[in-house]
Structure formats: C-alpha cells, structure tokens
Write a protein that holds these residues in place. Structure first.
Motif, short mmCIF file in Angstrom:
data_model
loop_
_atom_site.label_atom_id
_atom_site.label_comp_id
_atom_site.label_asym_id
_atom_site.label_seq_id
_atom_site.Cartn_x
_atom_site.Cartn_y
_atom_site.Cartn_z
N PHE A 115 103.01 97.44 141.77
CA PHE A 115 101.33 97.72 141.36
C PHE A 115 102.23 99.39 142.42
O PHE A 115 101.20 100.08 141.71
CB PHE A 115 100.30 97.20 142.88
CG PHE A 115 99.33 97.76 143.12
CD1 PHE A 115 98.35 98.16 141.07
CD2 PHE A 115 99.29 98.70 144.06
CE1 PHE A 115 97.33 99.04 141.69
CE2 PHE A 115 97.60 99.05 144.34
CZ PHE A 115 97.03 99.15 143.06
N ARG A 116 102.53 99.17 143.25
CA ARG A 116 103.03 100.90 143.08
C ARG A 116 103.33 101.55 142.53
O ARG A 116 102.92 102.99 142.66
CB ARG A 116 103.58 100.46 144.94
CG ARG A 116 102.64 100.30 146.27
CD ARG A 116 103.64 99.51 147.42
NE ARG A 116 102.68 98.98 148.09
CZ ARG A 116 103.61 98.68 150.04
NH1 ARG A 116 104.44 99.24 149.95
NH2 ARG A 116 102.47 98.50 150.84
N GLU A 117 104.31 100.79 141.61
CA GLU A 117 104.96 101.89 140.72
C GLU A 117 103.71 102.14 139.66
O GLU A 117 104.25 103.51 139.24
CB GLU A 117 105.78 100.69 139.86
CG GLU A 117 107.02 101.88 139.30
CD GLU A 117 107.87 100.82 138.50
OE1 GLU A 117 108.36 101.39 137.29
OE2 GLU A 117 108.29 99.36 139.34
N LEU A 118 102.63 101.35 139.47
CA LEU A 118 101.77 101.54 139.03
C LEU A 118 100.77 102.85 138.99
O LEU A 118 100.67 103.01 138.50
CB LEU A 118 101.28 100.11 138.72
CG LEU A 118 99.44 99.96 137.91
CD1 LEU A 118 100.04 100.76 136.49
CD2 LEU A 118 99.35 98.89 138.00
N ARG A 119 100.69 102.92 140.70
CA ARG A 119 99.49 103.63 141.28
C ARG A 119 99.89 105.13 140.80
O ARG A 119 99.83 106.11 140.28
CB ARG A 119 99.68 103.61 142.74
CG ARG A 119 98.74 104.23 143.72
CD ARG A 119 97.19 104.80 143.41
NE ARG A 119 97.34 105.90 143.74
CZ ARG A 119 96.13 106.24 144.49
NH1 ARG A 119 94.78 105.11 144.38
NH2 ARG A 119 95.00 107.33 144.71
N THR A 120 101.69 105.18 140.69
CA THR A 120 102.35 105.98 140.83
C THR A 120 102.34 106.79 139.59
O THR A 120 101.95 107.72 139.23
CB THR A 120 103.62 106.50 141.17
OG1 THR A 120 104.38 105.49 142.20
CG2 THR A 120 104.87 107.11 140.74
N VAL A 122 99.69 106.04 137.29
CA VAL A 122 98.81 106.62 137.38
C VAL A 122 98.75 107.89 137.96
O VAL A 122 97.47 109.09 137.00
CB VAL A 122 97.43 105.64 138.26
CG1 VAL A 122 96.37 106.42 138.11
CG2 VAL A 122 97.46 104.43 137.48
N GLU A 123 99.24 108.71 138.41
CA GLU A 123 99.01 109.52 139.65
C GLU A 123 100.05 110.68 138.38
O GLU A 123 99.01 111.76 138.24
CB GLU A 123 99.76 110.16 140.79
CG GLU A 123 98.88 108.78 141.84
CD GLU A 123 99.29 108.79 143.24
OE1 GLU A 123 100.08 109.34 143.56
OE2 GLU A 123 98.85 107.99 144.64
N LYS A 401 92.44 104.66 129.79
CA LYS A 401 93.47 104.43 129.75
C LYS A 401 94.18 103.79 130.67
O LYS A 401 95.57 103.23 130.43
CB LYS A 401 92.93 105.69 130.14
CG LYS A 401 92.19 107.73 129.30
CD LYS A 401 92.52 108.37 130.07
CE LYS A 401 91.91 109.54 128.78
NZ LYS A 401 92.30 110.81 129.13
N VAL A 402 93.69 103.61 131.64
CA VAL A 402 94.74 102.53 132.08
C VAL A 402 94.09 101.14 131.56
O VAL A 402 95.08 100.49 132.47
CB VAL A 402 94.61 102.86 134.40
CG1 VAL A 402 92.95 102.39 134.35
CG2 VAL A 402 95.52 102.60 134.86
#
Length: 447
Positions: A115-120, A122-123, A401-402
């Motif tokens: 999830f933290r990779e997904l957050r990165t 997204v940014e 989009k996400v």
C-alpha cells in the motif's frame, strides 16, 4: 514482574529512548490512573498525552490511534508533512528499538508495504493534484441553481408547482453543496490547508448553514476508524436506535438489551433515518455544537445563511410559507444525504477497533457504486468510497484513475473489492438492517 523501562539510545536524552511494540500498545490513555497516550509514525514514538486536546484535526481522531502505529493515517490526512513534523518534534520521546519490526506484529507486512508503494505511485502520477476548473464549475452550477430557485418563485408565483420546483432546486443545492464542502473539508482542492479551510467555512456555513468545526470533529473520526464502534461517530447510534453489524448485534442480544425493537429496524429506518436525520436532529444540534464549543466564527457563517434565506423568501412566501419551504428543503436534503452516505458503510463489516492496517481497515468498511455520469454527480463521487477512504485528500475527479490500481492490489492480496449498482446499494442498507435485527432477536431469545 514489572514492565522493563525504555532504554536510552546512544545519543541519550528522552528522544533517544527505545521502545517495544508491547510498551506502545499499553499507552492508550485508558486505565486507572490513565496511561499516557503514545503513537508511532515512521518508527518514531510520540507522546500526545497533552497535545491531543490541541490537535487541529480534533482530540479524538488522534487519540483513536493511541497505542498504535499511525504512519498511514498521518500520511493520508496531512498535506504539508514537513511543516507538521516541525511541530511534532516537541512530542518526540524516542523510537522503536532496533530489534523491533517497522510494522506492528499483528499486521501483514507485505500488504502494508504494497500500500505504501501504491501511495508513492499515486503521488508520482500526480493524482493528488486538483483540477481547479472542475471545482469552479461545480460551485458555479450550485450558485446557478440557487438563483434559479428564487427566480422561479419571483416569476411564476407561490402556487403549488412553482413552490415544489423551487424546493427541489434548493434541495439539490443543499445536497451538492454538501458534496462540495466535503472536498474542501478534506483539503482536496487547494495545496495550502489555509485556503481549503477558508472556502470550507463559506460553503458549509453560508451555503448550507452548518459549522465547519462540527463536520471536522465528526468526519475525521469516521475516516480514521470507519465502522469501528466507539471510534466512528457514524455508527455510535448503536445501540440507541439500530443494531448494526453481525458482531455487535449478537452481543447486544446476548446482553439482553432492547432499546428499540431491532427486529423491525429495517422498517422504522424509513421513518427515523433518511427523512428525519437532518431536519429533526442535525438542525438543532449544529447550533448547540457551535455555541457549546464557542465556535463564534462558524456561528457567524451559519447565521449568514439563515439571514439570506429569510430575506430572500419571506417577501415571496410570508413566514408560514418560508418555514414550509425550509422544512421541505431539509427533508429532500436529508433523504439524499442518508441514502448516499450509508449505502457504502452500513452493509459492510462493523465491529470494535481491531487495529488492522490502513488498507484492510478501509476495504472492510467501504464499498463502491458503479460509475456513471449521473452516479458521479448524484453522490458527489462518493460512489468511489473505497478510493476516497484510502486517499482522503485526493481530488474526487481522480478516483476513477486510481481505482484499477486499488482493484489490482485487492486481487493480489485476496481482499474483496465490492462495487454495486446504485439501487442494489440502497437495497443492501435495508437487507443488512434486517439481517442484523434478526441476529439480535435470535441472540436475545435463545442465548
């Protein structure tokens, strides 16, 4: 044996102390005498025992993570993290010991990392950047309907058809302004928190007649711990009016508690739920909240709405007609608001806080409704409730989009990603209330 004392680190001092997850978990603020409140962000340990009352997002929302890892909610809720960390330095008391994992032992390390990779991602893709034209047009269409409502009565008179059409337009204004204030409240529009807060007060205060502080107090708690009894205000109606969720309904029955005939809640929901929440509860409580908490700026914005409404419509309708119009508008708004906001949550898992990871917490408590131009507009893009909960500061026009990335992550980890037709989502509210009511009755009679 007593709990071992935290050990100082090489640099010494309070900020050099080392802690274990077991020690963190015991610092929740509960107990007699009350324990301190500690939480962890990126392996750093912070003491919020005194700060939580001064927390800009509210005392309760940060306290809900006392004794837990708050890394992901901290990332999700704050825009200028570097600025916030400067203020956090005075709260720093140490960090996790070197032999302690970065994640709480009960959590799925791979899921948290993904999830933290997904957050990165997204940014990096710029999905947290707003389209200002989108929000400007949305505000414009709200103001246009507001003006059209008044012109309808001014031009066609106050007979039944113009009166009802005016009420429908104003009810739509209230619902759509509700979705727009939600955007500003979540800091989704401007890059600076200050400007989001200023416009938020205008939209919720002047266009809707409610205090921004009240919305912040309740809604951030909901996002921090959705569908967690005693932490999410949206489910704290349990057990006064409804038996919610399988676990809590059975518990209520086993304790022989019967505040309401819960086996009929799927029927009386149509009476005390959608039509009554705003006009019979929110309408008076928002004034009580603003006065009791001395939110005088919010109260001034609220009064500007009621003054404008009175001087706009009393010359056209008189006092009785004005009150009738106001109550009808609140009735329309209330039905719209309750069906849309509850279709994503009431049918989902409701329980006590089990301190799950951020991704699992949001996915078990939320579901989506199928995308269409109408569904997007009608729900203020809250048909993408999953994406909104995972990334609360994301501008709503980027949810779609996400969504494929979130679906892919769910598939990888075997987590259900629910997406329903609109009317199926509405019906599931009633079906879930019926099911939990029957569970309560069975436990009440036989256990």
């Amino acid at each position: 044996m007593g709990e071992p004392e935290p050990q100082p680190g090489p640099e010494g001092g309070s900020a050099g102390r080392r802690f274990t997850w077991e020690q963190i978990a015991a610092r929740t603020g509960r107990g007699q005498p009350p324990q301190p409140r500690w939480l962890v962000i990126h392996r750093k340990v912070y003491d919020i025992s005194h700060f939580h009352r001064r927390h800009p997002g509210g005392a309760r929302v940060i306290s809900h993570y006392a004794g837990q890892d708050a890394t992901d909610p901290f990332t999700a809720f704050h825009l200028d993290k570097a600025l916030v960390r400067k203020y956090m330095n005075s709260l720093l008391i140490g960090e996790l010991a070197p032999d302690q994992p970065s994640f709480e032992p009960s959590k799925n390390k791979l899921l948290v990392e993904d999830f933290r990779e997904l957050r990165t991602t997204v940014e990096r893709l710029g999905l947290l950047k707003p389209n200002y034209l989108f929000f400007a047009l949305h505000l414009f269409h709200i103001l246009l309907m507001d003006i059209a409502a008044w012109l309808t009565l001014w031009y066609f008179g106050s007979s039944l058809v113009p009166f009802l059409f005016c009420a429908l337009l104003l009810g739509t204004v209230q619902a759509q302004a509700g979705w727009l204030q939600h955007d500003f409240g979540h800091l989704s529009v401007f890059s600076k928190s200050k400007w989001n807060h200023v416009v938020h007060k205008f939209v919720i205060g002047h266009l809707k007649g409610a205090p921004a502080s009240w919305w912040n107090h309740l809604h951030f708690q909901h996002h921090a711990k959705p569908n967690c009894f005693r932490k999410d205000p949206d489910v704290n109606m349990h057990p006064l009016f409804f038996a919610l969720g399988k676990t809590l309904s059975v518990e209520l029955g086993m304790k022989k508690k019967k505040f309401m005939p819960y086996n009929y809640q799927h029927k009386y929901f149509f009476i005390i739920g959608p039509p009554a929440l705003v006009p019979l509860y929110f309408q008076w409580y928002i004034f009580y909240f603003a006065v009791q908490r001395k939110q005088w700026v919010d109260l001034a914005w609220m009064l500007s709405f009621y003054i404008r409404f009175f001087f706009s419509y009393s010359p056209l309708l008189g006092v009785k007609g004005l009150l009738g119009l106001f109550l009808l508008v609140r009735f329309i708004e209330s039905n719209w608001f309750v069906w849309v906001t509850q279709m994503n949550h009431i049918p989902m898992h409701i329980d006590y806080d089990n301190n799950m990871d951020w991704f699992s917490t949001q996915l078990q408590a939320t579901c989506n409704v199928q995308q269409s131009l109408f569904n997007d507009w009608f729900s203020g893009h809250l048909n993408f409730q999953i994406e909104h909960h995972l990334f609360p500061t994301m501008p709503r026009h980027n949810y779609w989009k996400v969504a494929p990335l979130v679906k892919s992550m769910c598939a990888k980890h075997g987590i259900e990603y629910q997406c329903k037709p609109l009317f199926t989502a509405f019906a599931d509210i009633v079906y879930s209330l019926k099911d939990s009511g029957e569970l309560w009755l069975d436990a009440y009679l036989h256990k």
